[in-house]
Design a protein around this motif. Structure first.
Motif, PDB file in Angstrom:
ATOM      1  N   LEU A  95       0.830  -1.206   0.000  1.00 30.21           N
ATOM      2  CA  LEU A  95       0.000   0.000   0.000  1.00 30.21           C
ATOM      3  C   LEU A  95       0.864   1.255   0.000  1.00 30.21           C
ATOM      4  N   ALA A  96       0.378   2.294  -0.704  1.00 32.30           N
ATOM      5  CA  ALA A  96       1.101   3.555  -0.877  1.00 32.30           C
ATOM      6  C   ALA A  96       0.528   4.636   0.033  1.00 32.30           C
ATOM      7  N   TYR A  97       1.361   5.173   0.892  1.00 33.07           N
ATOM      8  CA  TYR A  97       0.916   6.150   1.885  1.00 33.07           C
ATOM      9  C   TYR A  97       0.253   7.374   1.270  1.00 33.07           C
ATOM     10  N   GLU A  98       0.956   8.081   0.395  1.00 30.45           N
ATOM     11  CA  GLU A  98       0.425   9.343  -0.121  1.00 30.45           C
ATOM     12  C   GLU A  98      -0.902   9.146  -0.862  1.00 30.45           C
ATOM     13  N   THR A  99      -1.000   8.079  -1.613  1.00 30.36           N
ATOM     14  CA  THR A  99      -2.237   7.819  -2.355  1.00 30.36           C
ATOM     15  C   THR A  99      -3.391   7.541  -1.405  1.00 30.36           C
ATOM     16  N   LEU A 100      -3.156   6.744  -0.365  1.00 33.27           N
ATOM     17  CA  LEU A 100      -4.234   6.468   0.590  1.00 33.27           C
ATOM     18  C   LEU A 100      -4.662   7.712   1.350  1.00 33.27           C
ATOM     19  N   VAL A 101      -3.700   8.541   1.735  1.00 39.49           N
ATOM     20  CA  VAL A 101      -4.041   9.780   2.448  1.00 39.49           C
ATOM     21  C   VAL A 101      -4.874  10.686   1.545  1.00 39.49           C
ATOM     22  N   ARG A 102      -4.453  10.825   0.291  1.00 42.29           N
ATOM     23  CA  ARG A 102      -5.181  11.683  -0.652  1.00 42.29           C
ATOM     24  C   ARG A 102      -6.600  11.142  -0.885  1.00 42.29           C
TER      25      ARG A 102
END
Length: 159
Positions: A95-102
């Motif tokens: 899982l990708a942090y920045e994408t999930l936060v966005r």
């Protein structure tokens, strides 16, 4: 013997952004396993990597030919003979942090709920579920995700 959920955190922002991260990962993967229509007999091993967009983009480019980050990637393990006393490898979920936060901000969802959803989603992919082959399969996978998330007290992400 219980399921083995191996968690690796490459991006420390995950640990500060999500309370009780390891417990959430474990509960979400186990919820996905519990609702699956087909799963191996006995315990399984799932590896979860929490990283950033750059790492996910590299994996996406290398393994899927798509040169962009995405929220979750799943890599089902090849079938292997079961060895007594060991968990059967099921696969890897990344899982990708920045994408999930966005995405969680855009969808007005708590980050931990979005993370749990995508962990369930990735686990189901490791078990052979595929939403990209047709509408019937997509609907079936969504129903499994909603059922798994309900066991965690998370509302329907598609509503």
């Amino acid at each position: 013997m219980p399921h083995e959920i191996d968690l690796a955190v490459e991006d420390a922002r995950w640990e500060t952004a999500v309370p009780d991260l390891e417990a959430l990962v474990t509960r979400a993967v186990e919820a996905g396993l519990a609702v699956a229509l087909e799963r191996p007999d006995g315990p399984v091993e799932v590896s979860v990597l929490l990283t950033d967009d750059a790492a996910v983009q590299e994996l996406n480019r290398t393994w899927r030919g798509k040169d962009k980050p995405t929220n979750v990637l799943s890599f089902p393990a090849a079938p292997q003979p079961r060895h007594p006393g060991t968990a059967a490898p099921l696969g890897d979920v990344v899982l990708a942090y920045e994408t999930l936060v966005r995405e969680s901000a855009e969808q007005s969802k708590p980050l931990q709920n979005h993370l749990a959803h995508l962990l369930v989603h990735g686990t189901l992919h490791c078990l052979g579920q595929d939403h990209e082959i047709g509408e019937t399969e997509a609907d079936a996978m969504e129903a499994l995700e909603v059922a798994a998330l309900a066991t965690l007290g998370i509302p329907d992400p598609y509503a």
